[in-house]
Scaffold this motif. Structure first.
Motif, PDB file in Angstrom:
ATOM      1  N   PRO A  75       0.663  -1.201  -0.098  1.00 58.90           N
ATOM      2  CA  PRO A  75      -0.043  -0.160   0.027  1.00 58.90           C
ATOM      3  C   PRO A  75       1.152   1.256   0.295  1.00 58.90           C
ATOM      4  N   GLU A  76       0.208   2.243  -0.597  1.00 56.07           N
ATOM      5  CA  GLU A  76       0.837   3.697  -0.811  1.00 56.07           C
ATOM      6  C   GLU A  76      -0.202   4.872  -0.259  1.00 56.07           C
ATOM      7  N   LEU A  77       0.352   5.584   0.276  1.00 59.17           N
ATOM      8  CA  LEU A  77      -0.744   6.759   0.751  1.00 59.17           C
ATOM      9  C   LEU A  77      -0.694   7.809  -0.463  1.00 59.17           C
ATOM     10  N   ILE A 108      -5.736   5.485  -0.731  1.00 62.99           N
ATOM     11  CA  ILE A 108      -4.484   4.667  -0.814  1.00 62.99           C
ATOM     12  C   ILE A 108      -4.502   4.069  -2.068  1.00 62.99           C
ATOM     13  N   GLU A 119      -7.778   1.599  -5.813  1.00 66.54           N
ATOM     14  CA  GLU A 119      -7.701   2.789  -4.930  1.00 66.54           C
ATOM     15  C   GLU A 119      -8.877   2.563  -4.038  1.00 66.54           C
ATOM     16  N   MET A 134      -0.370   0.293   8.070  1.00 68.50           N
ATOM     17  CA  MET A 134       0.561   0.839   7.100  1.00 68.50           C
ATOM     18  C   MET A 134       1.933   1.200   7.725  1.00 68.50           C
TER      19      MET A 134
END
Length: 168
Positions: A75-77, A108, A119, A134
């Motif tokens: 995951p990426e913010l 995210i 997303e 996260m």
């Protein structure tokens, strides 16, 4: 599926940034299933792979009955707004609770168990749970963000008050 042992603090795996997942195979599916079963057994709302001793960027959030769990791989913010403070706990820190400030609204980008990207936008408690998990993937512990510790008795009283308000 199997229930795995939850890693308790102190343990180096909890404070080490996790490796990116590159293999989307049966082994990953088993890991996700085991994590979910372990989280449910421990009465948690989220769990990250390092909490069962696996240093991979994999986490799950599941707090609404009847809805599919949110599986987050790599995951990426992507977006964050606002600040909210609320009480958190952690399966790796039994009996420890505290007030933590987090973003109130997030977006995210993460991968599914088949490797496809998605997303997700979240706010409030859901955003808090996602951000907590996260953090685990980056080796960041919620205790490093606690502004004020809360005792079990104080937490029980807050829950009782909330239940009274909800019943009105």
């Amino acid at each position: 599926m199997a229930i795995r042992e939850i890693v308790k603090h102190p343990n180096e795996v909890l404070e080490t940034p996790c490796k990116t997942v590159t293999e989307f195979d049966r082994q990953l599916a088993v890991l996700l299933d085991d994590m979910h079963e372990t989280m449910i057994e421990a009465d948690g709302v989220g769990i990250a792979a390092p909490q069962i001793g696996v240093s991979l960027r994999v986490a799950i959030v599941d707090f609404q009955e009847g809805q599919e769990p949110i599986e987050m791989i790599n995951p990426e913010l992507a977006l964050f707004e606002g600040k909210e403070t609320d009480i958190e706990g952690c399966l790796s820190f039994p009996g420890i609770f505290g007030e933590v400030e987090r973003h109130g609204r997030i977006k995210i980008k993460a991968q599914e168990r088949d490797g496809s990207w998605y997303e997700l936008e979240a706010e409030g408690y859901e955003a808090r749970a996602i951000l907590h998990e996260m953090d685990h993937l980056d080796g960041v512990l919620f205790t490093s963000k606690i502004e004020k510790y809360v005792t079990q008795e104080e937490l029980d009283e807050l829950i009782r008050q909330q239940e009274e308000e909800d019943s009105l």
